[in-house]
Scaffold this motif. Structure first.
Motif, PDB file in Angstrom:
ATOM      1  N   LYS A  10      20.451  -2.485 -23.344  1.00 15.59           N
ATOM      2  CA  LYS A  10      20.335  -3.744 -22.617  1.00 15.59           C
ATOM      3  C   LYS A  10      19.044  -3.718 -21.820  1.00 15.59           C
ATOM      4  N   VAL A  11      18.498  -4.905 -21.605  1.00 14.21           N
ATOM      5  CA  VAL A  11      17.311  -5.042 -20.765  1.00 14.21           C
ATOM      6  C   VAL A  11      17.692  -5.848 -19.532  1.00 14.21           C
ATOM      7  N   PHE A  12      17.281  -5.347 -18.377  1.00 11.45           N
ATOM      8  CA  PHE A  12      17.402  -6.080 -17.122  1.00 11.45           C
ATOM      9  C   PHE A  12      15.979  -6.390 -16.681  1.00 11.45           C
ATOM     10  N   TYR A  13      15.759  -7.608 -16.208  1.00 17.21           N
ATOM     11  CA  TYR A  13      14.421  -8.018 -15.805  1.00 17.21           C
ATOM     12  C   TYR A  13      14.189  -7.714 -14.332  1.00 17.21           C
ATOM     13  N   ALA A  14      12.937  -7.518 -13.963  1.00 18.23           N
ATOM     14  CA  ALA A  14      12.565  -7.186 -12.583  1.00 18.23           C
ATOM     15  C   ALA A  14      13.277  -8.126 -11.610  1.00 18.23           C
ATOM     16  N   GLU A  33      13.284   2.974 -20.050  1.00 19.28           N
ATOM     17  CA  GLU A  33      11.983   2.550 -19.527  1.00 19.28           C
ATOM     18  C   GLU A  33      12.225   1.765 -18.253  1.00 19.28           C
ATOM     19  N   GLY A  34      11.316   1.900 -17.280  1.00 19.10           N
ATOM     20  CA  GLY A  34      11.393   1.099 -16.065  1.00 19.10           C
ATOM     21  C   GLY A  34      11.980   1.852 -14.880  1.00 19.10           C
ATOM     22  N   SER A  35      12.179   1.100 -13.793  1.00 19.40           N
ATOM     23  CA  SER A  35      12.673   1.680 -12.544  1.00 19.40           C
ATOM     24  C   SER A  35      13.812   0.839 -11.978  1.00 19.40           C
ATOM     25  N   ASN A  49      14.083   6.466 -12.398  1.00 20.57           N
ATOM     26  CA  ASN A  49      13.124   6.182 -13.460  1.00 20.57           C
ATOM     27  C   ASN A  49      13.608   6.705 -14.808  1.00 20.57           C
ATOM     28  N   LYS A  50      12.749   6.606 -15.797  1.00 18.09           N
ATOM     29  CA  LYS A  50      13.051   7.003 -17.167  1.00 18.09           C
ATOM     30  C   LYS A  50      13.776   8.347 -17.224  1.00 18.09           C
ATOM     31  N   GLY A  51      14.880   8.375 -17.998  1.00 23.04           N
ATOM     32  CA  GLY A  51      15.634   9.605 -18.196  1.00 23.04           C
ATOM     33  C   GLY A  51      16.738   9.826 -17.180  1.00 23.04           C
ATOM     34  N   GLU A  52      16.809   8.978 -16.149  1.00 22.34           N
ATOM     35  CA  GLU A  52      17.829   9.167 -15.120  1.00 22.34           C
ATOM     36  C   GLU A  52      19.056   8.301 -15.390  1.00 22.34           C
ATOM     37  N   LEU A  53      20.196   8.827 -14.961  1.00 22.10           N
ATOM     38  CA  LEU A  53      21.497   8.197 -15.172  1.00 22.10           C
ATOM     39  C   LEU A  53      21.967   7.598 -13.850  1.00 22.10           C
ATOM     40  N   ALA A  71      17.077  -3.871 -10.811  1.00 26.34           N
ATOM     41  CA  ALA A  71      15.870  -3.544 -11.567  1.00 26.34           C
ATOM     42  C   ALA A  71      14.638  -3.807 -10.703  1.00 26.34           C
ATOM     43  N   LEU A  72      13.804  -2.780 -10.523  1.00 30.13           N
ATOM     44  CA  LEU A  72      12.545  -2.967  -9.795  1.00 30.13           C
ATOM     45  C   LEU A  72      11.474  -3.514 -10.736  1.00 30.13           C
ATOM     46  N   THR A  73      11.525  -3.061 -11.980  1.00 33.67           N
ATOM     47  CA  THR A  73      10.629  -3.520 -13.040  1.00 33.67           C
ATOM     48  C   THR A  73      11.543  -3.987 -14.165  1.00 33.67           C
TER      49      THR A  73
END
Length: 112
Positions: A10-14, A33-35, A49-53, A71-73
């Motif tokens: 899923k994608v969340f927008y900034a 990807e993203g923060s 950030n990337k790789g974190e749960l 979502a920050l980004t």
């Protein structure tokens, strides 16, 4: 993940809220990807950030979300559902499962 299982993404927008404090939780998220910002009562607890749960605590102890995730980004995540999470946890050593429960309880107590 086992072979043949489709990963839900899923994608969340900034600026978009992923979940709010007090919401029920049936999934965790792995950032591709993203923060993401984790906050409680407007106080920022962490930036992930990337790789974190994140969102896993609600799956461990079936309690409502203890914080808000936003979502920050633009953020791309892999969704880990409750059933998949529980399958993996069931395969873990009982000592590790117990330790995980203690950690989650302690974190919740610290943030009350």
């Amino acid at each position: 993940m086992e072979k043949g299982k489709v990963l839900e993404r899923k994608v969340f927008y900034a600026g978009q809220k992923v979940f709010g404090e007090g919401d029920s939780g049936d999934r965790a998220y792995l950032i591709q990807e993203g923060s993401v910002e984790i906050s409680k009562h407007g106080l920022v607890l962490a930036t992930l950030n990337k790789g974190e749960l994140f969102g896993e605590m609600a799956l461990v102890d079936d309690q409502p979300r203890m914080a808000t995730a936003k979502a920050l980004t633009d953020v791309s995540v892999v969704i880990i559902g409750r059933d998949s999470f529980r399958e993996k946890l069931a395969k873990a050593d009982p000592f590790i499962r117990g330790l995980l429960n203690i950690f989650v309880r302690n974190i919740r107590n610290l943030t009350r």
